[in-house]
Design an enzyme around this catalytic site. Sequence first.
Site, PDB file in Angstrom:
ATOM      1  N   HIS A  54      15.843  15.932  25.466  1.00 33.38           N
ATOM      2  CA  HIS A  54      16.742  16.042  24.315  1.00 33.38           C
ATOM      3  C   HIS A  54      17.733  17.168  24.628  1.00 33.38           C
ATOM      4  CE1 HIS A  54      13.175  14.166  22.163  1.00 33.38           C
ATOM      5  NE2 HIS A  54      14.127  13.248  22.235  1.00 33.38           N
ATOM      6  N   GLU A 111      17.776  20.876  23.120  1.00 31.76           N
ATOM      7  CA  GLU A 111      16.550  21.692  23.122  1.00 31.76           C
ATOM      8  C   GLU A 111      16.626  22.638  24.315  1.00 31.76           C
ATOM      9  OE1 GLU A 111      13.331  18.863  22.817  1.00 31.76           O
ATOM     10  OE2 GLU A 111      14.129  18.051  20.943  1.00 31.76           O
ATOM     11  N   HIS A 158       9.808  20.679  25.221  1.00 28.68           N
ATOM     12  CA  HIS A 158      10.708  20.391  24.094  1.00 28.68           C
ATOM     13  C   HIS A 158      10.731  21.561  23.109  1.00 28.68           C
ATOM     14  CE1 HIS A 158      11.148  15.868  24.486  1.00 28.68           C
ATOM     15  NE2 HIS A 158      10.236  16.142  25.404  1.00 28.68           N
ATOM     16  N   GLU A 161       5.716  21.483  22.696  1.00 32.52           N
ATOM     17  CA  GLU A 161       6.696  21.895  21.688  1.00 32.52           C
ATOM     18  C   GLU A 161       6.645  23.422  21.592  1.00 32.52           C
ATOM     19  OE1 GLU A 161       8.834  20.102  20.120  1.00 32.52           O
ATOM     20  OE2 GLU A 161       8.105  18.065  20.503  1.00 32.52           O
TER      21      GLU A 161
HETATM   22  O1  LIG Z   1      11.323  17.769  15.860  1.00 26.85           O
HETATM   23  C1  LIG Z   1      11.242  16.556  16.016  1.00 26.85           C
HETATM   24  O2  LIG Z   1      11.278  15.759  15.061  1.00 26.85           O
HETATM   25  C2  LIG Z   1      11.081  15.971  17.406  1.00 26.85           C
HETATM   26  C3  LIG Z   1      10.781  16.972  18.477  1.00 26.85           C
HETATM   27  C4  LIG Z   1      10.586  16.188  19.753  1.00 26.85           C
HETATM   28  O3  LIG Z   1      11.542  15.910  20.415  1.00 26.85           O
HETATM   29  N1  LIG Z   1       9.351  15.759  19.987  1.00 26.85           N
HETATM   30  C5  LIG Z   1       9.058  14.785  20.979  1.00 26.85           C
HETATM   31  C6  LIG Z   1       7.585  14.496  20.998  1.00 26.85           C
HETATM   32  C7  LIG Z   1       7.225  13.522  22.103  1.00 26.85           C
HETATM   33  C8  LIG Z   1       5.788  13.015  21.995  1.00 26.85           C
HETATM   34  O4  LIG Z   1       5.488  12.298  21.027  1.00 26.85           O
HETATM   35  O5  LIG Z   1       4.977  13.295  22.908  1.00 26.85           O
HETATM   36  C9  LIG Z   1       9.826  13.520  20.638  1.00 26.85           C
HETATM   37  O6  LIG Z   1       9.925  13.204  19.439  1.00 26.85           O
HETATM   38  O7  LIG Z   1      10.325  12.867  21.550  1.00 26.85           O
HETATM   39 ZN   LIG Z   2      12.477  16.948  22.082  1.00 30.88          ZN
END
Ligand SMILES: O=C(O)CCC(=O)N[C@@H](CCC(=O)O)C(=O)O
Ligand SMILES: [Zn+2]
EC number: 3.5.1.96
Length: 336
Positions: free
Chosen positions: A59, A62, A151, A215
């Site tokens: 992303h 980030e 992330h 995260e």
């Molecule tokens: O803050 C958010 O809503 C999304 C943060 C983020 O990018 N998280 C990843 C998690 C990936 C996973 O599920 O392993 C995403 O949503 O892609």
């Molecule tokens: Zn992300």
Amino acid sequence: MLALGKLLELTLAGREPAEKTQLTVDGVRMRWLSEGALEVRPPEARDNGLDLLLSAGIHGNETAPIELLDRLLHDIARGDLKPRARILFLFGNPEAMRRGERFVEQDVNRLFNGRHESSSGFEALRACELERLAASFFSQPDRQRLHYDLHTAIRGSKIEQFALYPWKDGRQHSRRELARLRAAGMEAVLLQNKPSIVFSAYTYDQLGAESFTLELGKARPFGQNQGVNVERLETRLKQIIDGSEPPAEQDSLDGLQLFSVAREVIKHSDSFHLHLPADIENFSELEVGYLLAEDIAQTRWVIEETGARIIFPNPKVKNGLRAGILIVPATADGLA
Ligand SMILES: O=C(O)CCC(=O)N[C@@H](CCC(=O)O)C(=O)O
Ligand SMILES: [Zn+2]
């Protein structure tokens, strides 16, 4: 510093380096593979058999994880950090990084495990390329494979730093890897219980790596990440890279909260409505009986699970995608 150590600068400028391969003073070979992709290989005599994939910028907005990888790479290029592991550094979505946006046309992190094949546009092509780069990196037999996809989140969080651990039928989650994450400063781990289309799920499922989405805090622009404390993670990554990690027995799960997925909330239509305040934090608790969301055809998401919490609530996702994850506390019982 060697030019290839400036992978971030090259990537943000959209430039290809004139020299694709460089050797550091310590004989570490750095090889530019493609935009935002650099392989680091220690001299054979120092190689400890670990293949480590570090990705960030999946992303583009980030930036704290991108800055962290940039620092590690600078240290290696200057000879201050002497790798014993083979490493692949990946910046996931260069165009989105240049624009400072999460994505340009579509979220790259919803295009793995084959999804890019039924899509189009440069993010679909990039997901395909990232799969190819990861598959080629993890193609050598008899080596340990580890992937951290770094992330930061859209919103604040009651638990600042946490990991998401992908799932594969018949494969157990590793206690040792969880202890390693704890030592790296993670406060919680979400143990997934079904297949997924994110990058870490691809490397876990298809390439046999131990893989995690990490995260690290709230997403902010470049240079504004003072509030994101990655010190413990950075220390641990350096130890993993130079082979100075304390023995696994010294790590424990103490203080690590475990969660599992109760339900993924999928947005099915433009009528989807999420009944949460815009500034709600990740890991906020939701009471049994709470009406979380509504969608077409009288679909209602009502909390049934005791101890339920919400992470990644986002009503703005495209139809068909995850608009939040409902999680519940889990135990360490099923760990290998
Ligand atoms: O803050 C958010 O809503 C999304 C943060 C983020 O990018 N998280 C990843 C998690 C990936 C996973 O599920 O392993 C995403 O949503 O892609
Ligand atoms: Zn992300």
